[in-house]
Design an enzyme around this catalytic site. Structure first.
Site, PDB file in Angstrom:
ATOM      1  N   TYR A 226       0.849  -1.188   0.000  1.00 42.37           N
ATOM      2  CA  TYR A 226       0.000   0.000   0.000  1.00 42.37           C
ATOM      3  C   TYR A 226       0.883   1.237   0.000  1.00 42.37           C
ATOM      4  O   TYR A 226       1.586   1.505   0.979  1.00 42.37           O
ATOM      5  CB  TYR A 226      -0.906  -0.055   1.234  1.00 42.37           C
ATOM      6  CG  TYR A 226      -1.904   1.070   1.400  1.00 42.37           C
ATOM      7  CD1 TYR A 226      -2.059   2.080   0.462  1.00 42.37           C
ATOM      8  CD2 TYR A 226      -2.731   1.112   2.531  1.00 42.37           C
ATOM      9  CE1 TYR A 226      -2.970   3.092   0.623  1.00 42.37           C
ATOM     10  CE2 TYR A 226      -3.661   2.130   2.703  1.00 42.37           C
ATOM     11  CZ  TYR A 226      -3.766   3.118   1.757  1.00 42.37           C
ATOM     12  OH  TYR A 226      -4.671   4.133   1.924  1.00 42.37           O
TER      13      TYR A 226
ATOM     14  N   LYS B 233      -1.437  -1.161  -4.034  1.00 41.49           N
ATOM     15  CA  LYS B 233      -2.506  -0.170  -3.959  1.00 41.49           C
ATOM     16  C   LYS B 233      -1.839   1.191  -4.124  1.00 41.49           C
ATOM     17  O   LYS B 233      -1.085   1.640  -3.247  1.00 41.49           O
ATOM     18  CB  LYS B 233      -3.267  -0.240  -2.626  1.00 41.49           C
ATOM     19  CG  LYS B 233      -4.342   0.842  -2.486  1.00 41.49           C
ATOM     20  CD  LYS B 233      -5.017   0.791  -1.123  1.00 41.49           C
ATOM     21  CE  LYS B 233      -6.029   1.941  -0.992  1.00 41.49           C
ATOM     22  NZ  LYS B 233      -6.692   1.946   0.333  1.00 41.49           N
TER      23      LYS B 233
END
Length: 291
Positions: A134, A162
């Site tokens: 992320y 992400k």
């Protein structure tokens, strides 16, 4: 085919008026989202208010979502924690509970050195569960650049990122420099991301408007730019709230407007000023006026 393909909703955590986790409503939320076509669920992320939960609550939220999904869609669990040891424990718990993967931030408490970030992900990698790294350089102190991700992608279980930087050029560079799947991480790139190669979207506003989110992402992936753009322009004012630090209050209010209330946010998140709610309602009304 991508492992984590389509619209994955970073689900909110419903609370009662006394700020207890409402597990029954959480189950209903999972059912609502799955029945409206979302491709996956992501509990215990920032939008899920993981940092306000006890360990027992957090574990039960993960287990509740996996049970509610019942194998119909994958569940990717947020594993952020103050220490590497704690994060590893959450990845282990997710694996034992039956998750399909985890969404993993780098160290979150300070600006880590590169070798510390690599060691952190190396420890998570040893658990043996697929990892969506992320990248959120706005809220945390490290930027997982495409060159940095190329180093992390050497770990066999880091399979996706992400991407939350807000720079659409990153999608091109990540795909060119790594073997990672790209999941757009901010709602107001939900059109541009799939047009340029993102195969997934970890989304916020689709908690309230899942059908519209799925329709938009699918149109964009199919290259139907005209149809996707018309829908996107209606959704975009609402999507901008996902990029704000007040995204949790904003999205919970959107869910109230969508007749799917999920209770308050836990302090320190407090109700927003009235003007903010009026702005959200105006954007919501514009979004649902599409067709």
């Amino acid at each position: 085919m991508a492992r984590f393909e389509g619209v994955y909703v970073a689900i909110v955590t419903p609370f009662t008026d006394s700020y207890e986790v409402d597990y029954k409503r959480l189950t209903e939320l999972c059912e609502f989202l799955i029945s409206n076509g979302v491709n996956g669920l992501v509990p215990t992320g920032s939008l899920g208010e993981y940092a306000t939960m006890s360990n027992e609550e957090r574990a039960k939220v993960v287990e509740t979502v996996i049970a509610a999904a019942a194998g119909r869609v994958p569940v990717v669990v947020g594993s952020a924690a103050p220490s590497t040891q704690q994060a590893v424990a959450w990845v282990r718990h997710a694996k034992e509970a039956g998750a399909a993967g985890v969404m993993a931030l780098p160290p979150i408490n300070y600006k880590p050195l590169e070798h510390e970030v690599i060691a952190h992900y190396e420890a998570l990698n040893t658990v043996g569960l697929p990892i969506v790294a992320y990248n959120n350089p706005h809220d945390y102190k490290i930027d997982l650049t495409p060159d940095f991700l190329a180093k992390l992608s050497k770990f066999e279980n880091i399979v996706a990122v992400k991407e939350f930087s807000g720079d659409i050029r990153r999608v091109h560079d990540i795909l060119a420099k790594t073997n990672l799947e790209v999941m757009i991480g901010v709602d107001d790139l939900a059109l541009e991301g799939p047009l340029f190669g993102a195969t997934g979207w970890i989304s916020g506003v689709p908690n309230a408007l899942p059908k519209e989110g799925v329709e938009l992402f699918n149109l964009a992936r199919q290259g139907k730019v005209k149809e996707a753009s018309e829908l996107y322009r209606h959704l975009l004012p609402l999507f901008h709230f996902d990029a704000s630090p007040q995204l949790v209050q904003s999205i919970k209010y959107m869910m109230e407007l969508a007749d799917f209330p999920v209770g308050p946010t836990r302090p320190p998140r407090l109700p927003l000023p009235e003007a903010d709610y009026q702005a959200i309602k105006k954007a919501y009304d514009f979004a649902v006026s599409y067709k």
